[in-house]
Design an enzyme around this catalytic site. Structure first.
Site, PDB file in Angstrom:
ATOM      1  CE1 TYR A 317      -3.124   3.016   0.645  1.00 17.58           C
ATOM      2  CE2 TYR A 317      -2.538   2.947   2.968  1.00 17.58           C
ATOM      3  CZ  TYR A 317      -3.195   3.550   1.918  1.00 17.58           C
ATOM      4  OH  TYR A 317      -3.920   4.698   2.138  1.00 17.58           O
ATOM      5  CB  CYS A 318       0.999   4.295   0.300  1.00 17.63           C
ATOM      6  SG  CYS A 318       1.644   5.988   0.258  1.00 17.63           S
ATOM      7  CG  LEU A 319       5.992   5.965  -0.307  1.00 15.62           C
ATOM      8  CD1 LEU A 319       6.728   6.853   0.688  1.00 15.62           C
ATOM      9  CD2 LEU A 319       6.697   6.004  -1.660  1.00 15.62           C
TER      10      LEU A 319
END
Length: 584
Positions: A317-319
């Site tokens: 998720y995300c970075l």
């Protein structure tokens, strides 16, 4: 300093020259500069004043050298001013949409349609239109033009009549109706904030949040590996490893029981593992992106493979998704040995091409990175509060001005929810790793062009050869969905892409039964043709509700038949949520 930070630093991506510069001995002159920059950071919101000044100078010099553009803007200002005056005098119509039709929620109350507030509203909107035009002068760099437009909007957001007692009819009516009691309450709120008095904790980690039962099975210097207890008699043999973003605590994906993605996934018959990132301190300043890959992804994968013969579904998720994509590319390219091929890769709101990172990219250029380097080298890390300032800039209308107006002028404290509690629970970023990921990913876009390095060797997303589930969200200012979508161009994998309603967090925390949720779904087969993002929505299927069941169905399609669930090991390092998530 810990042993992991004392060993030879490994540099990832195109940030090698910068990281090498960071590791050299500093002269007294450079130490002086660094300390001055670090001292200035609290007064500039951790923004480089040089970066902002260069953008302003680019605009001012090009405008000064363009008399035609000056005349054009003067005419536009006269036109907009005349319209506002005609509206004020009743000789013309104030043609802005009113009520719920107004795109700006600050002006939807019926009182904004009455004189003189309709004039204030019309004048403010005229200023918005003018500065949107005026911020761009031919010849400016695209980056500086975007910065000028952004900071013009920030200044206007501060000056809007909705922020001030004498010019906001809703606030005036509320003050009269309450006899000034709400203003007094708002003053109390302001004093509490100035004194740093935090509201009481309504949500406790381990009790209200991150409460899905599980055990910590592995712990190293950077992560704890949590395995959640099975909730069904049978489970798919392929476990799921979740890599959350290292800039926040992991439990965005294990919030309250009703909206926990982890709890829901376990309930659907999956064995789920979660990484919990340690909150690094000054002693961890030398940690690198390679350290985060090795200790944060590869070591947990080895531990999971020791427990399960089946391959792993990797999700980020995300970075954390960017890190998962790098890890998958390194494994596919033979850079990392001794690990079995992955069963699949799922990326939630995760960018792999940073050429169009959205408004977050406004805060990333050579000057800004140099300024941040001074801050992080001085203290050894970037704090969560320093990082949060940039995100507040992106949503200043809703996260700053509108919220403070209601708290200070109307005495209304916003009721805390689980997502807000998580958002306030930040982590720190080690100095070297922070520099490397900004330079290699945001500034150089090394991953997208095949020049990102893992353990000194370049990795390419073109080597990926596994099914991919990709999720973007419609209103994401952190990972814009068109940027997330670019993975279609970077690899030839079978990709199932979901465009979900909501923003970067709320679009992902989208449990079944959540009202007003919808998504679009499309699939590009392996070796399929490129479809531009602006053309994709017309080809996708629209669905009501949460996208979670679509992902679970996809996981099941790429998993074996369910087998008998195994209980958690008797011996572990402790109960979930573990120790690292508690570090403040």
């Amino acid at each position: 300093m810990s042993p992991v930070c004392l060993r030879r630093i490994k540099v990832g991506g195109l940030g090698a020259a910068h990281s090498a510069r960071m590791s050299t001995e500093e002269s007294p002159a450079r130490i002086l500069d660094r300390k001055l920059h670090a001292l200035a950071a609290p007064f500039t919101g951790s923004l480089s004043p040089v970066s902002v000044g260069l953008a302003w100078a680019d605009w001012a010099w090009h405008l000064a050298a363009s008399p035609g553009r000056q005349i054009e803007l003067a005419a536009r200002a006269t036109e907009l001013g005349t319209e506002a005056l005609r509206c004020a005098s009743g000789q013309g119509s104030c043609d802005l949409p009113e009520g719920e039709a107004d795109e700006d929620p600050r002006f939807r109350h019926a009182s904004w349609s009455q004189w003189p507030f309709n004039v204030l509203r019309q004048g403010f909107r005229a200023q918005e239109h003018f500065w949107h035009d005026a911020a761009r002068v031919p010849g400016m760099s695209g980056h500086h033009a975007a910065m000028t437009d952004f900071f013009a909007r920030q200044w206007l957001g501060f000056l809007t009549p909705a922020n001030w007692l004498p010019t906001n009819p809703v606030v005036l009516e509320d003050a009269l109706r309450s006899g000034g009691a709400h203003l007094a309450q708002g003053m109390q709120h302001a004093l509490e904030d100035l004194a740093g008095q935090a509201p009481p904790a309504d949500f406790v980690v381990g009790r209200d949040l991150a409460a899905t039962p599980g055990q910590v099975l592995m712990r190293n210097h950077l992560v704890e590996l949590i395995r959640y207890a099975p909730q069904t008699a049978k489970v798919h043999p392929e476990p799921v490893l979740i890599v959350p973003s290292w800039i926040m605590k992991y439990y965005i994906l294990d919030l309250s029981p009703h909206n926990s993605l982890v709890r829901w996934l376990v309930g659907q018959g999956h064995t789920v593992y979660m990484l919990s990132w340690r909150n690094p301190g000054a002693e961890d300043a030398g940690l690198t992106m390679d350290d985060y890959l090795e200790q944060g992804v590869f070591e947990p994968l080895r531990a999971i493979e020791g427990q399960h013969p089946a391959p792993v579904h990797l999700m980020g998720y995300c970075l954390g998704g960017t890190l998962a994509a790098i890890a998958a590319a390194a494994m596919a390219g033979g850079v990392v040995h001794g690990l079995k091929p992955l069963a699949s890769l799922t990326l939630l709101a995760a960018q792999t091409d940073f050429s169009e990172p959205g408004e977050l990219g406004l805060f990333i250029d050579e000057s800004q990175i140099g300024f941040l380097d001074a801050i992080t080298r001085e203290q050894g890390y970037l704090s969560g509060d320093q990082m949060a300032g940039s995100f507040q800039f992106l949503h200043s209308r809703d996260l700053v001005w509108t919220r403070k107006m209601r708290e200070y002028l109307m005495g209304e404290r916003e009721a805390r929810n689980d997502l807000m509690a998580w958002n306030a629970d930040t982590t720190r970023l080690p100095a070297r790793m922070h520099h490397e990921y900004l330079t290699a990913l945001y500034l150089r876009n090394a991953l997208a062009i095949g020049r990102y390095r893992v353990q000194g060797q370049p990795v390419s997303l073109a080597n990926l050869n596994l099914p991919v589930f990709l999720v973007g969200t419609e209103r994401d200012h952190v990972s814009p969905w068109r940027s997330v979508y670019q993975l279609h161009r970077l690899c030839a994998c079978d990709i199932r892409f979901v465009l979900a309603a909501g923003g970067h967090n709320a679009g992902i925390v989208s449990e079944p039964g959540h009202p007003r949720r919808h998504y679009r779904l499309g699939q590009r087969p392996a070796q399929g043709h490129w479809l531009a993002p602006e053309d994709w929505p017309a080809q996708a299927e629209s669905h009501e509700g949460s996208w979670w069941p679509a992902w679970q169905q996809w996981l099941a399609e790429h998993s074996g038949a369910p087998v008998r669930a195994r209980a958690l090991p008797v011996r572990s390092l402790g109960e979930a949520p573990g120790q690292y998530v508690m570090q403040r």
